[in-house]
Design an enzyme around this catalytic site. Structure first.
Site, PDB file in Angstrom:
ATOM      1  N   LYS A  11      -6.873   5.340 -19.909  1.00 44.01           N
ATOM      2  CA  LYS A  11      -7.078   5.799 -21.296  1.00 44.01           C
ATOM      3  C   LYS A  11      -5.803   5.626 -22.128  1.00 44.01           C
ATOM      4  O   LYS A  11      -5.336   4.520 -22.266  1.00 44.01           O
ATOM      5  CB  LYS A  11      -7.591   7.237 -21.262  1.00 44.01           C
ATOM      6  CG  LYS A  11      -8.667   7.508 -20.180  1.00 44.01           C
ATOM      7  CD  LYS A  11      -9.978   6.784 -20.430  1.00 44.01           C
ATOM      8  CE  LYS A  11     -10.960   6.851 -19.254  1.00 44.01           C
ATOM      9  NZ  LYS A  11     -11.285   8.162 -18.741  1.00 44.01           N
ATOM     10  N   ASP A  48      -5.871  18.131 -15.968  1.00 44.83           N
ATOM     11  CA  ASP A  48      -6.233  16.757 -16.311  1.00 44.83           C
ATOM     12  C   ASP A  48      -5.792  16.541 -17.762  1.00 44.83           C
ATOM     13  O   ASP A  48      -6.385  17.090 -18.687  1.00 44.83           O
ATOM     14  CB  ASP A  48      -7.747  16.565 -16.149  1.00 44.83           C
ATOM     15  CG  ASP A  48      -8.181  15.118 -16.380  1.00 44.83           C
ATOM     16  OD1 ASP A  48      -7.488  14.397 -17.128  1.00 44.83           O
ATOM     17  OD2 ASP A  48      -9.223  14.712 -15.829  1.00 44.83           O
ATOM     18  N   TYR A  90     -15.329  16.791 -16.899  1.00 43.94           N
ATOM     19  CA  TYR A  90     -15.666  15.366 -16.993  1.00 43.94           C
ATOM     20  C   TYR A  90     -16.799  15.028 -16.018  1.00 43.94           C
ATOM     21  O   TYR A  90     -16.794  15.500 -14.871  1.00 43.94           O
ATOM     22  CB  TYR A  90     -14.398  14.562 -16.694  1.00 43.94           C
ATOM     23  CG  TYR A  90     -14.585  13.072 -16.623  1.00 43.94           C
ATOM     24  CD1 TYR A  90     -14.794  12.326 -17.784  1.00 43.94           C
ATOM     25  CD2 TYR A  90     -14.566  12.398 -15.405  1.00 43.94           C
ATOM     26  CE1 TYR A  90     -14.967  10.951 -17.726  1.00 43.94           C
ATOM     27  CE2 TYR A  90     -14.739  11.024 -15.338  1.00 43.94           C
ATOM     28  CZ  TYR A  90     -14.943  10.307 -16.500  1.00 43.94           C
ATOM     29  OH  TYR A  90     -15.117   8.949 -16.426  1.00 43.94           O
ATOM     30  N   ARG A 118       0.848  -1.208   0.000  1.00 40.26           N
ATOM     31  CA  ARG A 118       0.000   0.000   0.000  1.00 40.26           C
ATOM     32  C   ARG A 118       0.875   1.246   0.000  1.00 40.26           C
ATOM     33  O   ARG A 118       0.576   2.241  -0.654  1.00 40.26           O
ATOM     34  CB  ARG A 118      -0.952   0.030   1.204  1.00 40.26           C
ATOM     35  CG  ARG A 118      -1.641   1.389   1.320  1.00 40.26           C
ATOM     36  CD  ARG A 118      -2.882   1.499   2.188  1.00 40.26           C
ATOM     37  NE  ARG A 118      -2.905   0.664   3.353  1.00 40.26           N
ATOM     38  CZ  ARG A 118      -2.176   0.859   4.465  1.00 40.26           C
ATOM     39  NH1 ARG A 118      -1.339   1.882   4.551  1.00 40.26           N
ATOM     40  NH2 ARG A 118      -2.278   0.029   5.488  1.00 40.26           N
TER      41      ARG A 118
HETATM   42  C1  LIG Z   1     -11.912   8.729 -17.625  1.00 38.98           C
HETATM   43  C2  LIG Z   1     -11.572  10.074 -17.149  1.00 38.98           C
HETATM   44  C3  LIG Z   1     -11.436  10.344 -15.787  1.00 38.98           C
HETATM   45  C4  LIG Z   1     -11.715   9.305 -14.731  1.00 38.98           C
HETATM   46  O1  LIG Z   1     -10.839   8.225 -14.813  1.00 38.98           O
HETATM   47  P1  LIG Z   1     -11.188   6.746 -14.307  1.00 38.98           P
HETATM   48  O2  LIG Z   1      -9.926   6.002 -14.575  1.00 38.98           O
HETATM   49  O3  LIG Z   1     -12.367   6.282 -15.100  1.00 38.98           O
HETATM   50  O4  LIG Z   1     -11.525   6.851 -12.860  1.00 38.98           O
HETATM   51  C5  LIG Z   1     -11.072  11.623 -15.410  1.00 38.98           C
HETATM   52  N1  LIG Z   1     -10.860  12.606 -16.320  1.00 38.98           N
HETATM   53  C6  LIG Z   1     -10.994  12.383 -17.639  1.00 38.98           C
HETATM   54  C7  LIG Z   1     -10.762  13.497 -18.589  1.00 38.98           C
HETATM   55  C8  LIG Z   1     -11.354  11.119 -18.102  1.00 38.98           C
HETATM   56  O5  LIG Z   1     -11.504  10.910 -19.404  1.00 38.98           O
END
Ligand SMILES: *Cc1c(COP(=O)(O)O)cnc(C)c1O
Length: 394
Positions: A199, A174, A102, A50
């Protein structure tokens, strides 16, 4: 690997051939939850997973180098990454967030705000007057998403950082939609970069993960401490897969954005398409800023069908090569309907303010052949008015 290596080299080779016991070229995965202490009162480099783990540490090191940060914290999802940055705020602190952020981020912000964890101001960050008046409240943090989801709005990171500095606010970006292959916010002045590694970084739609990269080592330490306290650090197996995905990040993203440009140009000229939102189109309002701060336009786009929910429903059920699914950044092309999927949790009012209409379709463009992708969209667009025609002829 020296600090000055090109990010392309970091992605392909960071941590390669560094294992001593067997001479493994590929860094091995270390799943152990606990580690032996070399002696009484003497801790080794890792004690409990952890807190820290060799596989996760290598991923964090790779991400920090890719983004040009002092360090990175790898967590269990993109949402956990955003929450980790927000965890540094206190109840009287104000965070400025995009009005069209988002969907999951929007939900997280409202839920924490309602529990009194911090105060939130939703602002269209391209509206200079609105941003200036929000800055007068002396926010602690500004969260940026560029390109935004799903309308691909672009904001100027450097300009917002300059304004944030005047009131002592930190800036978090982000960077999920572009990845460090196409945008490096720390070089533009940001303090934090947030990723859903689910992603583009992992890129194969087979993990859910997240990370925060910080420019300052004191921030890295504070985030590491908090992730350990709440226990949201990422699993070693997911870290291994994300690292494996990162090896091909640059060639994947470059191929995907080439396909996206071709798809965007096709959609722009189609008679059933009212608008196409892709920063690589010269007609896109953020084209010039995107060109200046990004090293490519990415592989996400959205478009408005002439019509509404009925037409959108017919379209997404007619695609064959595209998968009708949420998420993005994988090798496979996906189609989603933001109003009923990714942004369904938003109130009608908030959705309207963000410009998310019922005819809006979002595409994540993969590695397939561009002509095959265009042919699939073409036949799905043609299928939109087919049910009407068959009714008329019956
Ligand atoms: C998918 C996404 C998130 C959240 O990510 P998870 O891995 O699904 O928790 C946050 N910001 C953006 C721009 C995203 O596309």
């Amino acid at each position: 690997m020296s600090e000055s290596m090109n990010p392309r080299t970091v992605a392909a080779a960071n941590g390669i051939a560094a294992e001593d016991t067997f001479g493994a070229v590929t860094p091995p995965i270390c799943l152990s939850s606990t580690f032996t202490w070399p002696g009484f009162g003497r801790k080794g480099p890792h004690d409990y997973t952890r807190t820290s783990n060799p596989t996760r540490t290598l991923l964090a090191d790779t991400l920090a180098k890719l983004e040009g940060g002092a360090g990175a914290v790898v967590v269990s999802s993109g949402m956990a990454a955003i929450d980790l940055v927000l965890s540094q705020l206190s109840s009287d602190d104000i965070v400025i967030v995009p009005h069209d952020c988002y969907g999951g981020t929007h939900r997280l912000l409202l839920n924490r705000r309602d529990r009194g964890h911090f105060k939130v101001r939703f602002v269209d960050q391209n509206d200079k007057a609105a941003l200036a008046s929000a800055l007068k409240e002396k926010p602690k943090l500004i969260l940026i998403e560029t390109p935004s989801n799903p309308l691909m709005r672009i904001v100027d990171i450097r300009a917002i950082v300059a304004q944030a500095r005047t009131v002592g606010a930190k800036v978090a970006v982000d960077n999920t939609f572009l990845s460090p292959a196409l945008q490096r916010p720390i070089a533009l002045g940001a303090d934090f970069v947030i990723h859903s590694t689910t992603k583009y970084l992992n890129g194969h739609s087979d993990i859910v993960g997240g990370a925060v990269i910080a420019a300052d080592s004191a921030d890295v330490e504070a985030l590491e401490t908090w992730a350990n306290i709440v226990g949201t650090t990422g699993a070693p197996f997911d870290s291994f897969l994300a690292l494996r995905g990162i090896r091909t990040l640059f060639p994947r993203v470059e191929c995907q954005q080439r396909n996206a440009q071709a798809v965007a140009e096709f959609l722009l000229s189609h008679p059933l398409v009212a608008a196409c939102h892709y920063p690589g189109l010269p007609s896109h309002p953020g084209h010039a800023v995107a060109k200046a701060q990004q090293s490519g336009f990415g592989a996400m786009l959205s478009f408005e069908l002439k019509g509404g929910e009925v037409e959108a429903g017919r379209f997404v059920e007619a695609v064959r090569l595209f998968c009708f699914a949420e998420s993005l950044g994988g090798t496979e092309s996906l189609v989603a309907h933001p109003a009923t999927m990714t942004h369904a949790g938003m109130s009608d009012e908030a959705r309207k303010a963000a410009g998310i209409t019922s005819g809006l379709i979002r595409l994540s463009i993969g590695l397939e052949d561009a002509a095959d992708l265009i042919a699939d969209l073409d036949q799905a667009l043609a299928a939109i008015d087919r049910p009407v025609r068959s009714q008329a002829s019956a």
